[in-house]
Design a protein around this motif. Structure first.
Motif, PDB file in Angstrom:
ATOM      1  N   GLU A 141       0.842  -1.191   0.000  1.00 12.46           N
ATOM      2  CA  GLU A 141       0.000   0.000   0.000  1.00 12.46           C
ATOM      3  C   GLU A 141       0.881   1.246   0.000  1.00 12.46           C
ATOM      4  OE1 GLU A 141      -2.332   0.028   3.529  1.00 12.46           O
ATOM      5  OE2 GLU A 141      -0.599   0.088   4.872  1.00 12.46           O
ATOM      6  N   ARG A 142       0.277   2.383  -0.348  1.00 13.33           N
ATOM      7  CA  ARG A 142       0.953   3.674  -0.363  1.00 13.33           C
ATOM      8  C   ARG A 142       2.291   3.601  -1.115  1.00 13.33           C
ATOM      9  NH1 ARG A 142      -1.753   7.281   1.916  1.00 13.33           N
ATOM     10  NH2 ARG A 142      -0.017   8.778   1.847  1.00 13.33           N
ATOM     11  N   ALA A 143       2.195   3.116  -2.321  1.00 10.84           N
ATOM     12  CA  ALA A 143       3.388   2.949  -3.151  1.00 10.84           C
ATOM     13  C   ALA A 143       3.743   4.242  -3.881  1.00 10.84           C
ATOM     14  CB  ALA A 143       3.145   1.838  -4.177  1.00 10.84           C
ATOM     15  N   ASP A 144       5.039   4.412  -4.140  1.00  7.66           N
ATOM     16  CA  ASP A 144       5.501   5.462  -5.042  1.00  7.66           C
ATOM     17  C   ASP A 144       5.350   5.027  -6.500  1.00  7.66           C
ATOM     18  OD1 ASP A 144       6.454   7.077  -2.875  1.00  7.66           O
ATOM     19  OD2 ASP A 144       8.256   5.828  -2.809  1.00  7.66           O
ATOM     20  N   VAL A 145       5.587   3.737  -6.728  1.00  3.63           N
ATOM     21  CA  VAL A 145       5.574   3.185  -8.083  1.00  3.63           C
ATOM     22  C   VAL A 145       4.796   1.876  -8.077  1.00  3.63           C
ATOM     23  CG1 VAL A 145       6.981   2.419 -10.038  1.00  3.63           C
ATOM     24  CG2 VAL A 145       7.869   4.185  -8.497  1.00  3.63           C
ATOM     25  N   VAL A 146       3.938   1.689  -9.071  1.00  4.65           N
ATOM     26  CA  VAL A 146       3.312   0.395  -9.328  1.00  4.65           C
ATOM     27  C   VAL A 146       4.038  -0.239 -10.506  1.00  4.65           C
ATOM     28  CG1 VAL A 146       1.236  -0.775 -10.187  1.00  4.65           C
ATOM     29  CG2 VAL A 146       1.037   0.957  -8.393  1.00  4.65           C
ATOM     30  N   VAL A 147       4.607  -1.416 -10.279  1.00  2.97           N
ATOM     31  CA  VAL A 147       5.347  -2.147 -11.312  1.00  2.97           C
ATOM     32  C   VAL A 147       4.515  -3.352 -11.717  1.00  2.97           C
ATOM     33  CG1 VAL A 147       7.465  -3.368 -11.895  1.00  2.97           C
ATOM     34  CG2 VAL A 147       7.546  -1.410 -10.328  1.00  2.97           C
ATOM     35  N   ALA A 157      -9.436  -8.373  -6.724  1.00  6.21           N
ATOM     36  CA  ALA A 157      -8.962  -7.588  -5.584  1.00  6.21           C
ATOM     37  C   ALA A 157      -7.648  -6.887  -5.914  1.00  6.21           C
ATOM     38  CB  ALA A 157      -8.801  -8.481  -4.361  1.00  6.21           C
ATOM     39  N   LYS A 158      -6.751  -7.575  -6.626  1.00  6.58           N
ATOM     40  CA  LYS A 158      -5.476  -6.955  -6.993  1.00  6.58           C
ATOM     41  C   LYS A 158      -5.677  -5.837  -8.004  1.00  6.58           C
ATOM     42  CE  LYS A 158      -1.875  -9.458  -6.893  1.00  6.58           C
ATOM     43  NZ  LYS A 158      -0.810 -10.473  -7.152  1.00  6.58           N
ATOM     44  N   LEU A 159      -6.577  -6.034  -8.958  1.00  4.51           N
ATOM     45  CA  LEU A 159      -6.888  -4.964  -9.906  1.00  4.51           C
ATOM     46  C   LEU A 159      -7.402  -3.737  -9.172  1.00  4.51           C
ATOM     47  CD1 LEU A 159      -7.414  -3.717 -12.688  1.00  4.51           C
ATOM     48  CD2 LEU A 159      -9.558  -5.023 -12.777  1.00  4.51           C
ATOM     49  N   MET A 160      -8.294  -3.942  -8.218  1.00  2.75           N
ATOM     50  CA  MET A 160      -8.841  -2.832  -7.445  1.00  2.75           C
ATOM     51  C   MET A 160      -7.740  -2.100  -6.683  1.00  2.75           C
ATOM     52  SD  MET A 160     -11.946  -3.021  -4.695  1.00  2.75           S
ATOM     53  CE  MET A 160     -12.515  -1.550  -3.819  1.00  2.75           C
ATOM     54  N   LEU A 161      -6.822  -2.866  -6.074  1.00  3.03           N
ATOM     55  CA  LEU A 161      -5.716  -2.268  -5.334  1.00  3.03           C
ATOM     56  C   LEU A 161      -4.829  -1.441  -6.244  1.00  3.03           C
ATOM     57  CD1 LEU A 161      -3.870  -2.000  -2.834  1.00  3.03           C
ATOM     58  CD2 LEU A 161      -2.824  -4.192  -3.496  1.00  3.03           C
ATOM     59  N   LEU A 162      -4.415  -2.016  -7.368  1.00  2.00           N
ATOM     60  CA  LEU A 162      -3.508  -1.306  -8.268  1.00  2.00           C
ATOM     61  C   LEU A 162      -4.153  -0.054  -8.851  1.00  2.00           C
ATOM     62  CD1 LEU A 162      -1.869  -3.918  -7.905  1.00  2.00           C
ATOM     63  CD2 LEU A 162      -1.435  -3.901 -10.368  1.00  2.00           C
ATOM     64  N   ALA A 163      -5.399  -0.174  -9.263  1.00  2.00           N
ATOM     65  CA  ALA A 163      -6.084   0.975  -9.854  1.00  2.00           C
ATOM     66  C   ALA A 163      -6.176   2.124  -8.858  1.00  2.00           C
ATOM     67  CB  ALA A 163      -7.471   0.566 -10.334  1.00  2.00           C
ATOM     68  N   ASN A 164      -6.463   1.808  -7.606  1.00  2.00           N
ATOM     69  CA  ASN A 164      -6.578   2.866  -6.596  1.00  2.00           C
ATOM     70  C   ASN A 164      -5.223   3.449  -6.229  1.00  2.00           C
ATOM     71  OD1 ASN A 164      -9.466   3.356  -5.520  1.00  2.00           O
ATOM     72  ND2 ASN A 164      -9.362   1.139  -5.821  1.00  2.00           N
ATOM     73  N   SER A 194      -2.283  -7.366 -21.198  1.00  2.39           N
ATOM     74  CA  SER A 194      -3.695  -7.553 -20.867  1.00  2.39           C
ATOM     75  C   SER A 194      -3.998  -7.023 -19.469  1.00  2.39           C
ATOM     76  CB  SER A 194      -4.068  -9.040 -20.952  1.00  2.39           C
ATOM     77  OG  SER A 194      -3.984  -9.500 -22.276  1.00  2.39           O
ATOM     78  N   LEU A 195      -3.086  -7.275 -18.546  1.00  2.00           N
ATOM     79  CA  LEU A 195      -3.259  -6.771 -17.184  1.00  2.00           C
ATOM     80  C   LEU A 195      -3.120  -5.252 -17.162  1.00  2.00           C
ATOM     81  CD1 LEU A 195      -1.144  -9.447 -15.251  1.00  2.00           C
ATOM     82  CD2 LEU A 195      -3.486  -9.599 -16.125  1.00  2.00           C
ATOM     83  N   LEU A 196      -2.187  -4.742 -17.937  1.00  2.00           N
ATOM     84  CA  LEU A 196      -2.008  -3.296 -18.032  1.00  2.00           C
ATOM     85  C   LEU A 196      -3.267  -2.623 -18.565  1.00  2.00           C
ATOM     86  CD1 LEU A 196      -0.282  -0.723 -17.959  1.00  2.00           C
ATOM     87  CD2 LEU A 196       0.616  -1.361 -20.214  1.00  2.00           C
ATOM     88  N   ALA A 197      -3.877  -3.240 -19.573  1.00  2.00           N
ATOM     89  CA  ALA A 197      -5.108  -2.672 -20.133  1.00  2.00           C
ATOM     90  C   ALA A 197      -6.184  -2.555 -19.065  1.00  2.00           C
ATOM     91  CB  ALA A 197      -5.597  -3.534 -21.296  1.00  2.00           C
ATOM     92  N   ALA A 198      -6.276  -3.550 -18.184  1.00  2.00           N
ATOM     93  CA  ALA A 198      -7.281  -3.518 -17.121  1.00  2.00           C
ATOM     94  C   ALA A 198      -6.988  -2.395 -16.133  1.00  2.00           C
ATOM     95  CB  ALA A 198      -7.317  -4.862 -16.403  1.00  2.00           C
ATOM     96  N   VAL A 199      -5.724  -2.241 -15.734  1.00  2.00           N
ATOM     97  CA  VAL A 199      -5.366  -1.187 -14.771  1.00  2.00           C
ATOM     98  C   VAL A 199      -5.603   0.190 -15.372  1.00  2.00           C
ATOM     99  CG1 VAL A 199      -3.492  -0.185 -13.409  1.00  2.00           C
ATOM    100  CG2 VAL A 199      -3.699  -2.663 -13.589  1.00  2.00           C
ATOM    101  N   GLU A 200      -5.217   0.377 -16.623  1.00  2.00           N
ATOM    102  CA  GLU A 200      -5.427   1.669 -17.278  1.00  2.00           C
ATOM    103  C   GLU A 200      -6.908   1.979 -17.442  1.00  2.00           C
ATOM    104  OE1 GLU A 200      -1.449   2.419 -19.942  1.00  2.00           O
ATOM    105  OE2 GLU A 200      -3.037   1.212 -20.844  1.00  2.00           O
ATOM    106  N   ALA A 201      -7.691   0.952 -17.794  1.00  2.00           N
ATOM    107  CA  ALA A 201      -9.126   1.168 -17.964  1.00  2.00           C
ATOM    108  C   ALA A 201      -9.790   1.509 -16.634  1.00  2.00           C
ATOM    109  CB  ALA A 201      -9.768  -0.073 -18.579  1.00  2.00           C
TER     110      ALA A 201
END
Length: 281
Positions: A141-147, A157-164, A194-201
């Motif tokens: 949580e509270r990341a500077d960078v999402v890799v 749940a992971k998609l929700m975390l990364l997007a937020n 494919s995962l990147l597309a989900a996070v960006e969307a």
């Protein structure tokens, strides 16, 4: 890391998915010839390996270009020593020092651009361990960078975390834009893109950097590793949208192969036949 000072570089971007997307256009031109004295940048999935099995002619081709090749792969799960060991078990002898991998290069990029950063790493345990060794601090949580890499434990749940996290201000960096890579029996294997597309969307925020092919980063690293010039280096791969497009952008020659010779494309066994008279000249 000062998030406010970086807002301009994290503006909402159009998602970039050149690989396998409806918008992707094949680069113009056909295959280039292999020339005497060439050095080789060789792709992995679909070229040397498919579904965990070495393709026909793969090891023979590597022997034919021994000392003159570097493996360049959008692999975003392994580091070079572990991948070298895996490939050895399927009959492909490629030393770790002859590999340039998207996941490894992504961690190196983040470590140099954001030293010591708090990183939420959606990727393999191997890459998270590599990040720690590079001085980064993996967090939840509270990341500077999402890799983002090819995360086979992906979930809603992971998609929700990364997007937020991205919406909150974390920089989004992806290892590669590939939507899929080829598996056994015609199956597709979902990839990082494919995962990147989900996070960006979900977040409405585009990645600031996508490290893998067709971007220049891996190709430039390979040229440095080979110590070769662009005019005497050829890219061998199976995907025109990554291998040929990336090669053309840097002024490199390219040759597209197909393990099953579909569309009349040669496989690596065929290239061995082409190499024989060149190597003996």
């Amino acid at each position: 890391m000062d998030h406010e000072s970086d807002q301009a570089t994290r503006a909402v971007l159009e998602p970039r998915h050149p690989v396998g997307s409806p918008e992707g256009e094949l680069p113009p031109g056909g295959d280039d010839p292999i020339m005497p004295g060439d050095h080789f940048i060789i792709d992995l999935d679909g070229t040397l390996l498919r579904g965990g099995v070495a393709t026909e002619g793969g090891q023979a081709f590597l022997r034919g270009v021994e000392g003159r090749f570097v493996l360049v792969s959008n692999n975003s799960r392994d580091v070079s020593p572990s991948l070298s060991a895996k490939l050895r078990r399927v009959g492909l002898d490629i030393p770790a020092e002859r590999m340039v991998l998207a996941g490894e290069e992504t961690i190196g990029f983040v470590a140099s651009r954001f030293p010591g950063a708090r990183c939420l790493i959606a990727a393999s345990p191997t890459l998270r361990h590599h990040a720690r060794r590079q001085g980064l601090a993996p967090v939840t949580e509270r990341a500077d960078v999402v890799v983002l890499g090819r995360d086979t434990s992906w979930s809603y749940a992971k998609l929700m975390l990364l997007a937020n996290e991205v919406c909150r201000g974390a920089v989004l960096i992806a290892a590669n834009p590939d939507l899929t890579h080829p598996g056994n029996d015609g199956l597709i294997v979902p990839e990082t893109g494919s995962l990147l597309a989900a996070v960006e969307a979900a977040s409405g925020v585009g990645a600031t950097h996508v490290i893998g092919k067709p971007a220049a980063t891996l190709f430039v690293a390979a040229l440095e590793r080979l110590g070769s010039a662009r005019h005497d280096t050829i890219v061998i791969g199976d995907n025109p949208l990554t291998d040929r497009a990336g090669a053309r952008a840097l002024g490199l020659r390219s040759l597209i192969v197909d393990a099953d010779r579909l569309g009349g494309q040669p496989n690596l066994a065929d290239l061995c036949d082409r190499l024989a008279p060149i190597n003996s000249a």
